[in-house]
Design an enzyme around this catalytic site. Sequence first.
Site, PDB file in Angstrom:
ATOM      1  N   LYS B  79     -39.871 -18.910  37.035  1.00  9.24           N
ATOM      2  CA  LYS B  79     -40.420 -17.636  37.504  1.00  9.24           C
ATOM      3  C   LYS B  79     -40.504 -17.655  39.032  1.00  9.24           C
ATOM      4  O   LYS B  79     -40.920 -18.663  39.623  1.00  9.24           O
ATOM      5  CB  LYS B  79     -41.808 -17.432  36.894  1.00  9.24           C
ATOM      6  CG  LYS B  79     -42.420 -16.051  37.169  1.00  9.24           C
ATOM      7  CD  LYS B  79     -43.784 -15.928  36.490  1.00  9.24           C
ATOM      8  CE  LYS B  79     -44.396 -14.548  36.644  1.00  9.24           C
ATOM      9  NZ  LYS B  79     -45.718 -14.423  36.003  1.00  9.24           N
ATOM     10  N   SER B 154     -46.275 -10.379  32.958  1.00  9.89           N
ATOM     11  CA  SER B 154     -45.452 -10.257  34.142  1.00  9.89           C
ATOM     12  C   SER B 154     -44.252 -11.200  34.179  1.00  9.89           C
ATOM     13  O   SER B 154     -43.329 -10.979  34.952  1.00  9.89           O
ATOM     14  CB  SER B 154     -46.307 -10.516  35.383  1.00  9.89           C
ATOM     15  OG  SER B 154     -46.725 -11.878  35.434  1.00  9.89           O
ATOM     16  N   SER B 178     -49.693 -13.091  30.991  1.00 11.16           N
ATOM     17  CA  SER B 178     -48.331 -12.962  31.526  1.00 11.16           C
ATOM     18  C   SER B 178     -47.318 -13.960  30.978  1.00 11.16           C
ATOM     19  O   SER B 178     -46.133 -13.840  31.279  1.00 11.16           O
ATOM     20  CB  SER B 178     -48.351 -13.067  33.055  1.00 11.16           C
ATOM     21  OG  SER B 178     -48.833 -11.877  33.607  1.00 11.16           O
TER      22      SER B 178
END
Lengths: 96, 492
Positions: B79, B154, B178
């Site tokens: 990420k 997210s 997330s």
Amino acid sequence: MHLSTEQVQHIARLARVEIGEEEVERFSEQLSAILDYFQRLQQVDTEGVSPTAHTLPLHNIFRDDEPEPCLEPEEVLANAPQREGDLFRVKAVLEE
Amino acid sequence: MTDLHWLTLSEAAELLRRREASSVELTQAAFERVARLDREIHAFLTLTQERALAQARRADEMLAGGEGGPLTGVPAAIKDVICTAGVRTTAGSKILEPFVPPYDANVITLLDEAGFVMLGKTNMDEFAMGSSGENSAYGPTRNPWAPDRVPGGSSSGSAAAVAAGMAYYALGSDTGGSIRQPASLSGVVGLKPTYGRVSRYGLIAFGSSLDQIGPFTRSVQDAALVFQAIAGYDQRDSTSAEMAVPDIASALGGDLNGLRVGVPQEYFVEGMDEAVRNAVVTAINQLHSLGAEIDWEVSLPSSPHALAVYYIIAPSEASANLARYDGVKYGYAYQEGASMWENMEKTRRFGFGEEVKRRIMVGTYALSAGYYDAYYLKAQKVRTLIRREFDEAFEKYDVLVAPVSPTPAFKLGQKVSDPLQMYLSDVCTIPVNIAGLPGISVPCGFAPAEDGARLPVGLQILAKPFDEATLFRTAYAYEQAAGWWRERPAEI
């Protein structure tokens, strides 16, 4: 709870974010709705309840005060939008 | 044999160990798949092909010398909120578009020691603020199961990269759901470790008392392997816990005889999708048939307040953490203004997206003079109540089980104009961050969409702090019995 456009501008100034005219109206509406939602917490009885500082049973963490390797100035400044020598350069902070 | 790209991390590692495939081959195949699919999915923001091939060659040397562990040479995605030395790290924001970190996050250092091959950095909601991936400054990610829908957020790109067979595992971060929510919506396994388990050093901060890094994988065993590689004490994170990490991955197996399972009623929220409810209830019945004792009547009465608590605490912490983006030290900088203050305020105006500004403003307001007691302090007190109820429940139950998200993946654009509606998609995951507990999302079936798409559903399992071992044991037994983890989306 309704946040006026003046209050929205005031918060934006505190946060150092400029917001456009078109955003002020929208933020005023959305932030008011969000703050309204927060009101439900006022009904929760928290008499005598201490606030959470941390979810872990950790307290102050100490280590010996001995220097350890850190980033070189070149590495630190490599991302600087503007630099002068080994310094970050900004426009004048104090007005004359 | 199934296609190479659909293997689990463990299966791919086994091929490498038997020398039936090389890491270079796996890595090249992964990039070919990315080239074919990612124009549509948009899971990646940055690809690091040359670096990955160099890492793969090194991994192949390790493996040839009989060295290496269970992750060595298996390609992964990270990420874009986790700092990677020399590789651009944007946090999904325009304000960090040119940012190249001078150092690695602790998790990256640990993965390097384990024989890391990084394919690239994945798309995400800006600064991890969002539940759909649509708040990325670089455009949304699409769900591999239904490309007109969101993959969740997210950690949208990390979930989609694993779900689409582009990466064998990925790291994400979880502040309010997330990792678990996109894992659920994308049909993969996602773990949020106990707060303090994994070092946050080098994780771009959002809500510092809530953030944790964790893995996305295609199986529970894979998640345990990645967890073990990244967990452990780190002096550079002052909230890192000095607790031994048990060998979980090699101890998986066995039945669930006598496991005490609690089902908190409050997590089956009003307006919940019926197919999601059915899938979760069926999964809980399956736990029962595996030997677990189920109590369906558990109550955590303060949990419904967690959403309001979270949307005070997280933006408050964010408003302080994001003060560092001033256009002076790194990142995008507006430079045409007449003064330093004008440059700073315009840097933040043009550098941050709308949701980030909204949360900075909420946090700034909640912390401002005269409002602190009513908002932030009150929220931290209710937080204590939420944690206390979990502690009491874990005296009676080994694990708690619940839905991850009240709905399956929704359509792109469906919730963007109503922030509160978007916030509600995290209603079942947020209390876990508020209390600092570990939680995992495991695939537990599908909800049918009107257009015929099969939308994945996840089962959420929670355990007491630092008891990831029980979490994994439960998740593994369920996964193996239910078999959903073998499902793959149709080719796009």
